[in-house]
Design a protein around this motif. Structure first.
Motif, short mmCIF file in Angstrom:
data_model
loop_
_atom_site.label_atom_id
_atom_site.label_comp_id
_atom_site.label_asym_id
_atom_site.label_seq_id
_atom_site.Cartn_x
_atom_site.Cartn_y
_atom_site.Cartn_z
N TYR A 226 0.83 -1.21 0.00
CA TYR A 226 0.00 0.00 0.00
C TYR A 226 0.87 1.27 0.00
N ILE A 227 2.01 1.23 0.68
CA ILE A 227 2.91 2.39 0.67
C ILE A 227 3.42 2.64 -0.74
N ASP A 228 3.86 1.57 -1.44
CA ASP A 228 4.33 1.71 -2.82
C ASP A 228 3.24 2.27 -3.73
N ASN A 229 1.99 1.93 -3.40
CA ASN A 229 0.86 2.37 -4.22
C ASN A 229 0.27 3.69 -3.71
N ASN A 230 1.01 4.35 -2.76
CA ASN A 230 0.59 5.64 -2.19
C ASN A 230 -0.79 5.59 -1.53
N GLU A 231 -1.13 4.43 -0.96
CA GLU A 231 -2.36 4.32 -0.17
C GLU A 231 -1.95 4.28 1.30
N LEU A 232 -1.60 5.45 1.83
CA LEU A 232 -0.96 5.54 3.15
C LEU A 232 -1.92 5.20 4.28
N THR A 236 -1.13 2.31 6.99
CA THR A 236 -1.11 2.55 8.44
C THR A 236 -2.02 1.57 9.16
N GLU A 237 -3.19 1.34 8.57
CA GLU A 237 -4.16 0.40 9.17
C GLU A 237 -3.57 -1.00 9.30
N LYS A 238 -2.90 -1.47 8.24
CA LYS A 238 -2.33 -2.82 8.26
C LYS A 238 -1.16 -2.93 9.24
N ILE A 239 -0.31 -1.89 9.30
CA ILE A 239 0.81 -1.92 10.24
C ILE A 239 0.29 -1.94 11.68
N ASP A 240 -0.68 -1.08 11.97
CA ASP A 240 -1.23 -1.02 13.33
C ASP A 240 -1.90 -2.33 13.72
N GLU A 241 -2.40 -3.05 12.73
CA GLU A 241 -3.01 -4.34 13.01
C GLU A 241 -1.96 -5.43 13.23
N GLY A 242 -0.83 -5.32 12.50
CA GLY A 242 0.20 -6.35 12.58
C GLY A 242 1.19 -6.17 13.71
N LEU A 243 1.47 -4.92 14.11
CA LEU A 243 2.48 -4.65 15.13
C LEU A 243 2.24 -5.38 16.46
N PRO A 244 1.02 -5.36 17.03
CA PRO A 244 0.81 -6.07 18.29
C PRO A 244 1.13 -7.56 18.20
N LEU A 245 0.84 -8.17 17.06
CA LEU A 245 1.14 -9.60 16.88
C LEU A 245 2.65 -9.82 16.84
N LEU A 246 3.37 -8.97 16.09
CA LEU A 246 4.83 -9.12 16.00
C LEU A 246 5.48 -8.94 17.37
N ALA A 263 7.96 4.43 9.79
CA ALA A 263 8.76 5.63 9.62
C ALA A 263 8.62 6.18 8.20
N ASN A 264 8.63 5.31 7.21
CA ASN A 264 8.52 5.75 5.81
C ASN A 264 7.19 6.44 5.54
N ILE A 265 6.11 5.98 6.21
CA ILE A 265 4.82 6.65 6.05
C ILE A 265 4.91 8.09 6.54
N PHE A 266 5.49 8.27 7.74
CA PHE A 266 5.63 9.62 8.27
C PHE A 266 6.55 10.47 7.39
N ALA A 272 9.04 14.49 9.77
CA ALA A 272 10.37 13.93 9.96
C ALA A 272 10.62 13.52 11.40
N SER A 273 10.14 14.29 12.37
CA SER A 273 10.38 13.96 13.78
C SER A 273 9.73 12.63 14.15
N GLU A 274 8.48 12.44 13.69
CA GLU A 274 7.79 11.17 13.95
C GLU A 274 8.50 10.03 13.25
#
Length: 683
Positions: A226-232, A236-246, A263-266, A272-274
């Protein structure tokens, strides 16, 4: 472009850990699986001849496969020990597994050809001994290695072969991994829809098997797509869903990647700070992991972030780190971006000479990457043409010798090319024909509709003329003859006056018949429009009974209206009035003298059901079947030889149906007839 990471098949490994150390878990309750596995290996070494124990060899493989990426030198050592010990006791499965983790070592250190060589050895051993699980491991690893080496057709073949084997053996977990890994090839072609398609299929299998690890990494790879396809937002939704599992599963290598994606999304959002916070979280975990290849993108991302924050010292430090790793591993990917960042840094700090040096290096590496990308595009093009053939070719490999196999492949390829050319020509030539065919179909339907309309109109016209000729011409000619006699003084004034009441009744009958005839003709020829309104049926019954009272008095027939004022319907008032008048007239016609006609209504859930009952002569079963038919005219003489056209009941049926109701009749000979009809309630 962010790269989708391939996933190694580790589920069988983790399962093996759980089986082997179920007893140790009670002793080392506070330790991780990694620590327990290390303790198990140490305990084996205390036994005599432990080198000949297949459980010890499997433990080495398990540890190296699951945790070797923390220390690549340790991974190399474990792999070689696994191979040597397995060869010593002719343990083919262990030898194949040893080559897999040795291939992993070479892959992580950038030695692509050696990685391919070891994965190929593992595959050959596994296939020769029909070790299905190891065959799938080796094919997936080999496919990934081919992809890293830009040999996409070969990689595609291994992935497809693995998918077929996994399907045949219902290995849904491995099938999900292969679906994930095959998207690496599509991501290189920027085919994001295909990536999402296969990753979604993998997610469906993960939910079915309940595999949290695969679910987590699938979500992270979806985020990268989704990042490569500029669907940020979706990313973000998929990362937030996957992070707790990881984090729950402590998948450190994948956590570094997830943090980097965040980080790349921000960074894309100019925050830049985020972005820096997430890059730093990834960097902390990377300190304990020896996956050098993936540090290139991390350091490059941090260099870009520090440049946006105007921290030039750290920009240069991380840029040089990324450049050094890229050079050491001979990885061209992202090197142009690194050089561009360093050029922009020197430009901003007014170091013209250094900026010029980085600019020249950037242009040189860009030319090299472009040349390589051109070669890559040719390879990708070739893999696209071969894609549909790989499955068939894989099956033929098990049945045919290599020479015949090659012949079939090229023959099939030529047939496809030929058919593609033919289809293209046919499509181009038939485009106009298809348009004409569609127009012809529309015109044909229009003609058919017109034909039906003309047939119906002709039928209506014929029927109208027949009625006019038979039922109206006779009485009208009788009136003409009577007036001729009166005009010619062949009858006296007194005699003419005596005939006046009879003539009046005949005129009323003709008027009633003519009114029915015109109403029916209008419904047939002009498709009369129904305009529903709040209609009080009790009022309509009383109005029509008043109109027909003379006919009723002549035969001494009484009316009884049981319909209440509450019987309100949503219907066309004029049409329902015609229905009531026709049904009442019919009842009068077929009820003998001193009879009775009763009007009533029943309150149903969504509609009213009305009835008109008479004490007349009744109808036969045959007559009941014909009275509402439009195909033939049915009429009989009344009890006083009253004559009708046969149109009244047909007209009633059409009027009721236009008002969303239904009509039917029940009758008993010499007892009477009841006509029922329904109408929707007024809201």
């Amino acid at each position: 472009m962010l790269k989708i990471r391939p996933i190694k098949i580790r589920d069988s490994v983790i399962a093996l850990c759980c089986v082997m150390f179920v007893n140790l878990y009670a002793v080392y309750g506070q330790k991780t699986i990694k620590d327990s596995l290390y303790q198990k290996i140490a305990s084996f070494k205390l036994k005599p001849n432990y080198q000949k124990d297949t459980l010890y060899i499997n433990s080495l493989y398990t540890y190296g496969k699951a945790y070797g990426f923390y220390n690549l030198d340790s991974l190399n050592s474990l792999a070689n020990e696994t191979i040597e010990l397995s060869k010593a006791i002719n343990f083919a499965k262990g030898e194949a597994k040893g080559h897999i983790i040795l291939g992993n070592y070479y892959s992580e250190t950038g030695k692509k050809e050696l990685a391919i060589e070891n994965y190929s050895k593992a595959k050959a051993i596994a296939e020769a001994n029909t070790y299905i699980d190891v065959t799938l491991l080796s094919k997936s690893s080999l496919a990934t290695a081919y992809t890293y080496n830009d040999e996409y057709a070969k990689g595609l073949k291994e992935y497809l072969g693995g998918i077929e084997i996994a399907k045949q053996h219902n290995d849904e977990a491995t099938l999900a991994i292969l679906y994930i890994n095959i998207t690496v090839i599509y991501s290189l072609q920027n085919e994001y829809k295909q990536c999402i398609h296969f990753l979604t299929k993998a997610m469906e299998l993960n939910k079915k098997t309940g595999n949290e690890r695969l679910t987590a990494v699938t979500l992270i790879n979806l985020a990268a797509t989704y990042i490569d396809n500029n669907e940020l937002e979706k990313a973000t939704e998929k990362i937030d869903e996957g992070l707790p599992l990881l984090e729950k599963l402590e998948l450190q290598d994948w956590l570094t990647y997830a943090y980097e994606l965040k980080a790349n999304i921000f960074l894309k959002q100019d925050k830049a700070s985020e972005a820096l916070k997430w890059f730093q979280k990834s960097e902390i975990i990377h300190q304990d992991i020896a996956q050098t290849r993936y540090k290139i993108s991390l350091y490059n991302g941090m260099a870009k972030t520090y440049l946006k924050l105007k921290n030039y010292n750290k920009t240069e430090a991380y840029g040089l780190k990324a450049l050094a790793l890229s050079t050491d591993l001979n990885v061209l990917d992202e090197r142009d971006e690194i050089l561009k960042t360093l050029y922009e840094l020197k430009k901003e700090t007014n170091e013209a000479l250094a900026a010029l040096g980085y600019l020249e290096a950037y242009k040189a590496i860009s030319d090299t990457i472009n040349e390589k990308n051109n070669q890559k595009e040719l390879k990708i093009l070739k893999s696209n043409l071969e894609f549909d053939q790989e499955k068939e070719r894989y099956i033929l490999e098990n049945e045919k010798v290599a020479a015949k196999q090659r012949l079939y492949f090229y023959g099939a390829l030529l047939v496809i090319i030929a058919f593609s050319i033919i289809i293209y020509i046919l499509k181009r030539n038939n485009r106009t024909q298809n348009i004409l065919n569609r127009k012809l179909t529309v015109k044909t339907k229009q003609l058919q509709n017109k034909e039906r309309h003309l047939v119906n109109s002709n039928h209506t016209k014929t029927k109208l003329f027949a009625i006019i000729a038979h039922d109206l011409r006779g009485p009208i000619n009788s009136f003409k003859s009577m007036f001729d006699l009166f005009t010619n003084k062949q009858i006296s004034d007194a005699e003419f006056i005596e005939l006046a009441p009879t003539m009046g009744e005949s005129i009323d009958s003709i008027a009633f018949t003519l009114n029915n005839l015109l109403s029916w003709g209008q419904t047939q020829m002009n498709d009369i429009i129904t305009e529903p309104e709040h209609t009080n049926i009790n009022d309509l019954i009383n109005q029509n009974n008043a109109l027909l009272s003379k006919m009723a008095e002549k035969k001494s027939i009484s009316f009884e209206n049981r319909v209440t004022e509450s019987a309100l319907t949503w219907s066309g008032k004029n049409q329902i009035s015609i229905v009531i008048r026709n049904l009442t007239s019919n009842a009068l016609k077929f009820t003998p003298e001193h009879g009775k006609i009763t009007f009533g209504a029943t309150d149903k859930q969504n509609h009213w059901e009305f009835y008109i009952k008479d004490t007349g002569v009744g109808l036969t079963e045959e007559a009941l079947d014909k009275i509402f038919s439009t195909k033939e005219t049915f009429t009989t003489y009344g009890t006083n030889n009253e004559k009708g056209t046969g149109l009244g009941l047909v007209l009633c049926k059409e009027m009721i149906e236009k008002n969303n109701g239904s009509i039917w009749a029940e009758s008993t000979i010499n007892v009477g007839t009841s006509f029922y009809f329904t109408l929707p309630k007024a809201s």
